[in-house]
Enzyme design. Structure first.
Site, PDB file in Angstrom:
ATOM      1  N   CYS A 107      86.003  10.315  36.048  1.00  0.00           N
ATOM      2  CA  CYS A 107      85.736  10.728  35.309  1.00  0.00           C
ATOM      3  C   CYS A 107      86.893  11.890  35.676  1.00  0.00           C
ATOM      4  O   CYS A 107      87.476  12.966  34.871  1.00  0.00           O
ATOM      5  CB  CYS A 107      83.919  12.115  36.397  1.00  0.00           C
ATOM      6  SG  CYS A 107      82.706  10.892  36.332  1.00  0.00           S
ATOM      7  N   HIS A 121      83.878  17.743  31.987  1.00  0.00           N
ATOM      8  CA  HIS A 121      83.052  16.958  32.206  1.00  0.00           C
ATOM      9  C   HIS A 121      82.289  17.290  32.444  1.00  0.00           C
ATOM     10  O   HIS A 121      81.869  17.592  32.818  1.00  0.00           O
ATOM     11  CB  HIS A 121      83.826  15.595  33.659  1.00  0.00           C
ATOM     12  CG  HIS A 121      83.000  15.309  33.829  1.00  0.00           C
ATOM     13  ND1 HIS A 121      83.177  13.826  32.917  1.00  0.00           N
ATOM     14  CD2 HIS A 121      82.511  14.758  34.996  1.00  0.00           C
ATOM     15  CE1 HIS A 121      82.404  13.110  33.397  1.00  0.00           C
ATOM     16  NE2 HIS A 121      81.434  13.682  34.959  1.00  0.00           N
ATOM     17  N   ASN A 163      76.381  11.176  30.951  1.00  0.00           N
ATOM     18  CA  ASN A 163      77.571  11.455  31.399  1.00  0.00           C
ATOM     19  C   ASN A 163      78.653  10.356  31.494  1.00  0.00           C
ATOM     20  O   ASN A 163      77.815   9.750  31.656  1.00  0.00           O
ATOM     21  CB  ASN A 163      77.328  11.347  33.171  1.00  0.00           C
ATOM     22  CG  ASN A 163      79.060  11.626  34.125  1.00  0.00           C
ATOM     23  OD1 ASN A 163      80.124  11.151  33.651  1.00  0.00           O
ATOM     24  ND2 ASN A 163      78.611  11.803  35.156  1.00  0.00           N
TER      25      ASN A 163
HETATM   26  N1  ACO Z   1      62.971  11.696  38.833  1.00  0.00           N
HETATM   27  C1  ACO Z   1      62.172  11.690  38.951  1.00  0.00           C
HETATM   28  N2  ACO Z   1      61.953  12.599  40.093  1.00  0.00           N
HETATM   29  C2  ACO Z   1      63.650  11.619  40.614  1.00  0.00           C
HETATM   30  C3  ACO Z   1      64.561  11.440  39.994  1.00  0.00           C
HETATM   31  C4  ACO Z   1      64.504  10.726  38.504  1.00  0.00           C
HETATM   32  N3  ACO Z   1      65.503  10.025  37.399  1.00  0.00           N
HETATM   33  N4  ACO Z   1      65.687  11.206  40.534  1.00  0.00           N
HETATM   34  C5  ACO Z   1      65.341  11.892  41.376  1.00  0.00           C
HETATM   35  N5  ACO Z   1      64.239  11.945  42.144  1.00  0.00           N
HETATM   36  C6  ACO Z   1      63.471  12.694  42.913  1.00  0.00           C
HETATM   37  C7  ACO Z   1      64.668  12.472  44.294  1.00  0.00           C
HETATM   38  O1  ACO Z   1      63.294  11.062  45.153  1.00  0.00           O
HETATM   39  C8  ACO Z   1      64.135  13.569  45.428  1.00  0.00           C
HETATM   40  O2  ACO Z   1      62.600  13.455  45.330  1.00  0.00           O
HETATM   41  P1  ACO Z   1      61.805  14.136  47.056  1.00  0.00           P
HETATM   42  O3  ACO Z   1      62.085  15.062  46.902  1.00  0.00           O
HETATM   43  O4  ACO Z   1      60.908  13.626  47.202  1.00  0.00           O
HETATM   44  O5  ACO Z   1      62.684  12.984  47.850  1.00  0.00           O
HETATM   45  C9  ACO Z   1      63.654  14.910  44.151  1.00  0.00           C
HETATM   46  O6  ACO Z   1      63.686  14.143  42.811  1.00  0.00           O
HETATM   47  C10 ACO Z   1      64.344  15.145  43.910  1.00  0.00           C
HETATM   48  O7  ACO Z   1      65.472  15.246  44.231  1.00  0.00           O
HETATM   49  P2  ACO Z   1      67.334  15.378  44.125  1.00  0.00           P
HETATM   50  O8  ACO Z   1      68.495  14.468  44.032  1.00  0.00           O
HETATM   51  O9  ACO Z   1      67.649  16.096  45.319  1.00  0.00           O
HETATM   52  O10 ACO Z   1      67.659  15.930  42.971  1.00  0.00           O
HETATM   53  P3  ACO Z   1      68.972  17.284  42.267  1.00  0.00           P
HETATM   54  O11 ACO Z   1      68.004  18.233  41.867  1.00  0.00           O
HETATM   55  O12 ACO Z   1      70.119  16.982  43.534  1.00  0.00           O
HETATM   56  O13 ACO Z   1      68.990  16.371  41.000  1.00  0.00           O
HETATM   57  C11 ACO Z   1      71.613  15.031  39.981  1.00  0.00           C
HETATM   58  C12 ACO Z   1      70.067  15.365  41.007  1.00  0.00           C
HETATM   59  C13 ACO Z   1      70.597  14.989  38.838  1.00  0.00           C
HETATM   60  C14 ACO Z   1      71.512  13.389  40.257  1.00  0.00           C
HETATM   61  C15 ACO Z   1      72.375  16.209  40.777  1.00  0.00           C
HETATM   62  O14 ACO Z   1      72.423  16.137  42.190  1.00  0.00           O
HETATM   63  C16 ACO Z   1      73.213  15.675  40.494  1.00  0.00           C
HETATM   64  O15 ACO Z   1      74.019  15.619  39.487  1.00  0.00           O
HETATM   65  N6  ACO Z   1      74.534  15.321  41.277  1.00  0.00           N
HETATM   66  C17 ACO Z   1      75.524  15.400  40.885  1.00  0.00           C
HETATM   67  C18 ACO Z   1      76.006  14.090  40.219  1.00  0.00           C
HETATM   68  C19 ACO Z   1      76.999  14.155  39.230  1.00  0.00           C
HETATM   69  O16 ACO Z   1      78.063  15.337  38.540  1.00  0.00           O
HETATM   70  N7  ACO Z   1      78.109  12.950  39.097  1.00  0.00           N
HETATM   71  C20 ACO Z   1      79.129  12.974  38.294  1.00  0.00           C
HETATM   72  C21 ACO Z   1      80.579  12.034  39.036  1.00  0.00           C
HETATM   73  S1  ACO Z   1      79.776  10.107  38.689  1.00  0.00           S
HETATM   74  C22 ACO Z   1      80.793   8.872  38.217  1.00  0.00           C
HETATM   75  O17 ACO Z   1      82.103   9.999  38.329  1.00  0.00           O
HETATM   76  C23 ACO Z   1      81.333   7.940  37.251  1.00  0.00           C
END
Ligand code: ACO
Length: 318
Positions: free
Chosen positions: A114, A240, A270
């Site tokens: 990214c 990004h 993304n």
């Molecule tokens: N739908 C419903 N529930 C979900 C989903 C989904 N799509 N995905 C995860 N959950 C659940 C999880 O299982 C978890 O359940 P639990 O509490 O029972 O275990 C709950 O939701 C919370 O999960 P978290 O991972 O804590 O959710 P979070 O609020 O952190 O959001 C996310 C997840 C959106 C991925 C966030 O962590 C994020 O944006 N991280 C950064 C990602 C990023 O920026 N990547 C960029 C680099 S990618 C690259 O370079 C190629």
């Protein structure tokens, strides 16, 4: 060394649009969860007969057309991607061929996920710095990430989209350009490396989130410390497009007002290396980036990698 400025831009996305409700048919998720946690509502996915190079070529041709330059004036083609069709020919080799550049023109890909487009701008600056006859470079960010998604993993498959953005930059002694780049080896995000591999993108989402909210403001502070500028010297900051919560967090910490921060996550998701140039071209098309606009591009991603680059959009010369 000469700086660079942007004289043209272009972009391309696949026609096929996938909504959050579409994904909710495949994995246990919902439109509400995805849009509240990420800001994403729809994304574009390539179809079986499309590849990253198709998008890269289309965006590059549009950038060259808007720049109003001829292929023989291009001194380098640099493509940022982690999802090129093949390692060799590189996506940049394919773009160079399609543009019809002279045979002795360097073209190559950069793998910095990214942050790739920010890295590519800095590399392009060096490639054309002493090119008096061909002072232009085509810089593309392109991804076909849908190809590498695990559609049984709801935590990753909802995040990404496909697309390409491109700019034509010109080397000039007075062009104000600078960049800071960084990286560390960390498996928080795993990306398969070849079109024939069957592995998928993996990610420790919470860890990446923590990294992102720490690094985004820090890159900007490091950049401004290096150049001796303030954010008042910039008209637009293009982050990004990973997650709207990350962008809002960084903007708040830096005191950036919404008129300076663009977001298009809602309709593209993304798109990794493509996200910054895709946003840039969209902003040019809607008139938000005008001639003389100072732009700060800020990326972070797999590697882990990060970087910021400040550049001016001048538009075509004629
Ligand atoms: N739908 C419903 N529930 C979900 C989903 C989904 N799509 N995905 C995860 N959950 C659940 C999880 O299982 C978890 O359940 P639990 O509490 O029972 O275990 C709950 O939701 C919370 O999960 P978290 O991972 O804590 O959710 P979070 O609020 O952190 O959001 C996310 C997840 C959106 C991925 C966030 O962590 C994020 O944006 N991280 C950064 C990602 C990023 O920026 N990547 C960029 C680099 S990618 C690259 O370079 C190629």
């Amino acid at each position: 060394m000469n700086g660079i400025k942007i004289i043209g831009s272009g972009s391309a996305v696949p026609d096929h649009v996938v909504t959050n409700d579409d994904l909710a048919q495949i994995v246990d998720t919902s439109d509400a969860w995805i849009s509240e946690r990420t800001g994403i509502r729809t994304r574009h996915f390539i179809q079986a007969d499309e590849n990253a190079s198709d998008l890269a070529i289309l965006s590059a041709k549009r950038a060259v057309e808007t720049a109003g330059i001829a292929p023989e004036q291009i001194g380098a083609v640099v493509v940022a991607t982690i999802t090129g069709d093949t390692t060799s020919p590189s996506t940049a080799n394919r773009v160079a061929l399609a543009l019809g550049v002279e045979p002795n023109t360097p073209s190559f890909d950069i793998s910095a996920a990214c942050s790739g487009f920010v890295y590519a701008l800095k590399v392009a600056q060096g490639m054309i710095a002493d090119e008096s006859r061909r002072p232009y470079a085509v810089v593309v960010g392109v991804e076909a990430l849908s190809r590498d998604l695990d559609f049984t993993d709801r935590s990753t498959c909802i995040l990404f989209g496909d697309g390409a953005g491109a700019v034509v930059v010109k080397s000039e002694p007075d062009a104000a350009f600078d960049a800071v780049l960084g990286a560390e080896s960390d498996p928080a995000i795993g990306v398969p490396g070849d079109i024939n591999k069957t592995e998928f993108i993996t990610m420790d989402g919470r860890r990446v989130f923590r990294f992102a909210v720490r690094i985004m403001p820090k890159i900007i502070q490091d950049y401004l410390a290096k150049t001796g500028e303030t954010l008042d010297d910039y008209d637009q900051v293009i982050f990004h497009q990973a997650n709207t919560r990350i962008i809002e967090h960084a903007s708040k910490k830096l005191g950036l007002t919404p008129d300076k921060v663009y977001e298009n996550l809602d309709h593209y998701g993304n798109t990794s290396g493509a996200s910054i140039p895709l946003a840039l071209d969209e902003m040019v098309q809607m008139g938000r980036i005008k001639k003389g606009c100072r732009i700060l591009c800020v990326g972070f991603g797999a590697g882990l990698t990060w970087g910021a680059a400040g550049i001016t959009y001048t538009g075509p010369e004629h």
